[in-house]
Design a protein around this motif. Structure first.
Motif, PDB file in Angstrom:
ATOM      1  N   SER A 177      -7.647   4.118  20.667  1.00 42.60           N
ATOM      2  CA  SER A 177      -8.720   4.167  19.670  1.00 42.60           C
ATOM      3  C   SER A 177      -8.225   4.720  18.334  1.00 42.60           C
ATOM      4  CB  SER A 177      -9.874   5.039  20.186  1.00 42.60           C
ATOM      5  OG  SER A 177     -10.472   4.454  21.318  1.00 42.60           O
ATOM      6  N   ILE A 178      -7.469   5.804  18.383  1.00 44.81           N
ATOM      7  CA  ILE A 178      -6.946   6.385  17.139  1.00 44.81           C
ATOM      8  C   ILE A 178      -6.016   5.409  16.445  1.00 44.81           C
ATOM      9  CG2 ILE A 178      -5.562   8.249  16.157  1.00 44.81           C
ATOM     10  CD1 ILE A 178      -6.500  10.013  18.491  1.00 44.81           C
ATOM     11  N   SER A 179      -5.119   4.816  17.209  1.00 43.83           N
ATOM     12  CA  SER A 179      -4.149   3.884  16.637  1.00 43.83           C
ATOM     13  C   SER A 179      -4.852   2.723  15.948  1.00 43.83           C
ATOM     14  CB  SER A 179      -3.224   3.369  17.740  1.00 43.83           C
ATOM     15  OG  SER A 179      -2.356   2.370  17.249  1.00 43.83           O
ATOM     16  N   HIS A 180      -5.865   2.163  16.599  1.00 41.75           N
ATOM     17  CA  HIS A 180      -6.556   1.026  15.992  1.00 41.75           C
ATOM     18  C   HIS A 180      -7.251   1.424  14.696  1.00 41.75           C
ATOM     19  CE1 HIS A 180      -8.482  -2.888  15.826  1.00 41.75           C
ATOM     20  NE2 HIS A 180      -9.571  -2.237  15.443  1.00 41.75           N
ATOM     21  N   ASN A 181      -7.881   2.591  14.685  1.00 40.53           N
ATOM     22  CA  ASN A 181      -8.557   3.031  13.462  1.00 40.53           C
ATOM     23  C   ASN A 181      -7.569   3.250  12.325  1.00 40.53           C
ATOM     24  OD1 ASN A 181     -11.260   3.021  14.352  1.00 40.53           O
ATOM     25  ND2 ASN A 181     -10.949   4.954  15.436  1.00 40.53           N
ATOM     26  N   VAL A 182      -6.374   3.743  12.630  1.00 52.53           N
ATOM     27  CA  VAL A 182      -5.347   3.904  11.603  1.00 52.53           C
ATOM     28  C   VAL A 182      -4.922   2.529  11.076  1.00 52.53           C
ATOM     29  CG1 VAL A 182      -2.977   4.642  11.164  1.00 52.53           C
ATOM     30  CG2 VAL A 182      -4.520   6.121  12.453  1.00 52.53           C
ATOM     31  N   LEU A 183      -4.727   1.570  11.979  1.00 52.62           N
ATOM     32  CA  LEU A 183      -4.329   0.227  11.557  1.00 52.62           C
ATOM     33  C   LEU A 183      -5.413  -0.415  10.693  1.00 52.62           C
ATOM     34  CD1 LEU A 183      -2.681  -0.952  14.886  1.00 52.62           C
ATOM     35  CD2 LEU A 183      -1.504  -0.567  12.714  1.00 52.62           C
ATOM     36  N   ASN A 184      -6.669  -0.156  11.025  1.00 58.32           N
ATOM     37  CA  ASN A 184      -7.755  -0.635  10.160  1.00 58.32           C
ATOM     38  C   ASN A 184      -7.657  -0.017   8.776  1.00 58.32           C
ATOM     39  OD1 ASN A 184      -9.249  -2.575  11.448  1.00 58.32           O
ATOM     40  ND2 ASN A 184     -10.616  -1.129  12.473  1.00 58.32           N
ATOM     41  N   ALA A 185      -7.337   1.278   8.718  1.00 56.43           N
ATOM     42  CA  ALA A 185      -7.197   1.953   7.430  1.00 56.43           C
ATOM     43  C   ALA A 185      -6.052   1.354   6.618  1.00 56.43           C
ATOM     44  CB  ALA A 185      -6.961   3.450   7.641  1.00 56.43           C
ATOM     45  N   LEU A 237       0.827  -1.212   0.000  1.00 60.01           N
ATOM     46  CA  LEU A 237       0.000   0.000   0.000  1.00 60.01           C
ATOM     47  C   LEU A 237       0.862   1.263   0.000  1.00 60.01           C
ATOM     48  CD1 LEU A 237      -2.924  -0.701   2.524  1.00 60.01           C
ATOM     49  CD2 LEU A 237      -3.127  -0.207   0.090  1.00 60.01           C
ATOM     50  N   LEU A 238       1.917   1.238   0.803  1.00 62.47           N
ATOM     51  CA  LEU A 238       2.796   2.400   0.886  1.00 62.47           C
ATOM     52  C   LEU A 238       3.472   2.662  -0.458  1.00 62.47           C
ATOM     53  CD1 LEU A 238       4.167   4.583   2.628  1.00 62.47           C
ATOM     54  CD2 LEU A 238       5.914   2.876   3.205  1.00 62.47           C
ATOM     55  N   ASN A 239       3.888   1.608  -1.124  1.00 62.46           N
ATOM     56  CA  ASN A 239       4.546   1.762  -2.426  1.00 62.46           C
ATOM     57  C   ASN A 239       3.582   2.298  -3.485  1.00 62.46           C
ATOM     58  OD1 ASN A 239       6.971   0.826  -1.403  1.00 62.46           O
ATOM     59  ND2 ASN A 239       6.592  -1.295  -2.019  1.00 62.46           N
ATOM     60  N   LEU A 240       2.310   1.882  -3.397  1.00 60.90           N
ATOM     61  CA  LEU A 240       1.324   2.311  -4.383  1.00 60.90           C
ATOM     62  C   LEU A 240       0.812   3.726  -4.118  1.00 60.90           C
ATOM     63  CD1 LEU A 240      -0.841  -0.910  -4.877  1.00 60.90           C
ATOM     64  CD2 LEU A 240       0.544   0.236  -6.618  1.00 60.90           C
ATOM     65  N   TYR A 241       0.591   4.042  -2.838  1.00 62.60           N
ATOM     66  CA  TYR A 241      -0.066   5.301  -2.484  1.00 62.60           C
ATOM     67  C   TYR A 241       0.710   6.005  -1.369  1.00 62.60           C
ATOM     68  CZ  TYR A 241      -3.770   2.537  -4.682  1.00 62.60           C
ATOM     69  OH  TYR A 241      -4.490   1.754  -5.530  1.00 62.60           O
ATOM     70  N   GLU A 242       1.955   6.316  -1.629  1.00 64.03           N
ATOM     71  CA  GLU A 242       2.824   6.860  -0.589  1.00 64.03           C
ATOM     72  C   GLU A 242       2.262   8.137   0.025  1.00 64.03           C
ATOM     73  OE1 GLU A 242       7.466   8.241   0.132  1.00 64.03           O
ATOM     74  OE2 GLU A 242       6.818   7.545  -1.841  1.00 64.03           O
ATOM     75  N   SER A 243       1.743   9.025  -0.801  1.00 64.64           N
ATOM     76  CA  SER A 243       1.258  10.313  -0.289  1.00 64.64           C
ATOM     77  C   SER A 243       0.042  10.144   0.611  1.00 64.64           C
ATOM     78  CB  SER A 243       0.913  11.255  -1.454  1.00 64.64           C
ATOM     79  OG  SER A 243      -0.144  10.722  -2.239  1.00 64.64           O
TER      80      SER A 243
END
Length: 382
Positions: free
Chosen positions: A271-279, A215-221
């Motif tokens: 809570s924030i961290s988990h939502n980011v990991l879900n993203a 994902l990072l390689n495809l959509y780095e920004s």
């Protein structure tokens, strides 16, 4: 004859971000792995793990003639066993029969640092047998470094390219921040409690690391700011722990009030961290179900580890007014213990869950065989 115990660990923030140069913070928990070392007369090395009905003997003479790469042929296809043989062969320089019995208060492969705890315990026992370190109530700093370095070598056999977080936190205890190969250790953190819930879903760390990297390689920004968010949370938690560890409180009430504020902030960061990991695509439906149950009691939860299953951790706040559930008729007059018991009862309807403290001691030596515990096993059927 000796017993070594090593704590498990959880990642508070920084899963996956740490792979890409960001910060991560980990803490020990007070569930431990125990290893008993007994010298035997026969020239035989024995590994006994009764919880998994595993016991095997190896002829020491056969081991001494093999290369490190050849050890995989004697390991029953288990990298944990290969690491055990590697550590014996490379640490023990004398011809000596040893029986090692291992028991653990947490399961293998659910993100709680089981392999690092195993490698740390085995390294410690073999180093003492070989005379490289001394068993004392407190290990010297140079001995802890030696233990951690050998444990890391065992970790490379199991995981390929480990970060070094797990073997370090299991050895030194407390909590730590890891950033680009550098580790800052917190020997003292607030007495925080968490509920650990095992989804029962096997994790595939390499798969999810590759997924996030892709994902990072495809959509780095797009993806890099998400990793920066986790990095910023790690910085905030670092600041909280650092301030707590260096503060001198005038009264116990001041210390308790500070702890409550830390709990409130860390809960929000969970809570924030988990939502980011879900993203980032590393969530799982069972993790969301655990979070839904905890939310009924206004308790914040996040996954810990690589995701896709494994475990979730729920912060247990000592401030009762933050824990209210109309569905279960719990109000502010109830004690925290009552709240925790109710949450655990609800979670254990489906998941193997237990409450534990964070920031516990690292590797420890026990010279009394009575210290080898009758372990209350975590439910292996969950």
């Amino acid at each position: 004859m000796a017993i070594v115990s090593v704590p498990g660990k959880v990642i508070l923030v920084g899963e996956h971000a740490v792979v890409h140069g960001k910060r991560a913070i980990a803490s020990t928990i007070d569930r431990r792995l125990y290893a008993k070392f007994e010298k035997v007369e026969d020239d035989v090395l024995t590994l006994n793990i009764p919880d998994y009905s595993y016991e095997k003997n190896w002829d020491i003479s056969e081991l001494s003639g093999l290369s490190d790469d050849d050890l995989s042929n004697l390991s029953d296809g288990l990298t944990l066993v290969q690491a055990f043989l590697y550590l014996y062969k490379n640490i023990i320089k004398i011809k000596l029969g040893v029986k090692v019995t291992v028991k653990s208060q947490f399961l293998v492969g659910i993100g709680l640092g089981s392999s690092a705890a195993f490698n740390t315990a085995i390294s410690t026992g073999f180093l003492q047998i070989n005379g490289d370190i001394e068993y004392t109530s407190e290990f010297a700093d140079e001995d802890l470094k030696t233990i951690s370095d050998w444990s890391f070598k065992g970790e490379t056999i199991i995981h390929g390219t480990p970060s070094g977080i797990d073997n370090t936190i299991c050895t030194y205890g407390g909590a730590l921040m890891f950033h680009q190969g550098k580790i800052e250790h917190f020997p003292r953190i607030p007495e925080l409690s968490i509920i650990v819930s095992n989804t029962g879903i096997a994790r595939d760390t390499k798969l999810y690391v590759m997924k996030v990297t892709g994902l990072l390689n495809l959509y780095e920004s797009v993806v890099d700011p998400l990793l920066d968010c986790l990095d910023n949370i790690a910085i905030r938690i670092y600041d909280l722990f650092h301030e707590f560890s260096t503060s001198e409180y005038e009264t116990d009430d001041d210390k308790i009030e500070d702890k409550h504020q830390i709990e409130s902030q860390i809960g929000t960061f969970f809570s924030i961290s988990h939502n980011v990991l879900n993203a980032l695509g590393v969530g799982h439906n069972e993790l969301e179900n655990i979070i839904s149950i905890a939310n009924e009691f206004h308790l914040q939860t996040k996954l810990t580890g690589s995701g896709g299953g494994g475990c979730a951790i729920t912060l247990v706040k000592s401030s009762t007014y933050l824990c209210y559930s109309s569905r279960y008729h719990i109000n502010i007059l109830d004690t925290p213990d009552h709240i925790v018991d109710t949450v655990l009862e609800r979670l254990n309807e489906k998941y193997s869950s237990f409450m534990t403290r964070m920031g516990c001691k690292g590797v420890q030596y026990h010279d009394d065989l009575d210290d080898f515990p009758e372990v209350e096993w975590v439910n292996t059927d969950a």
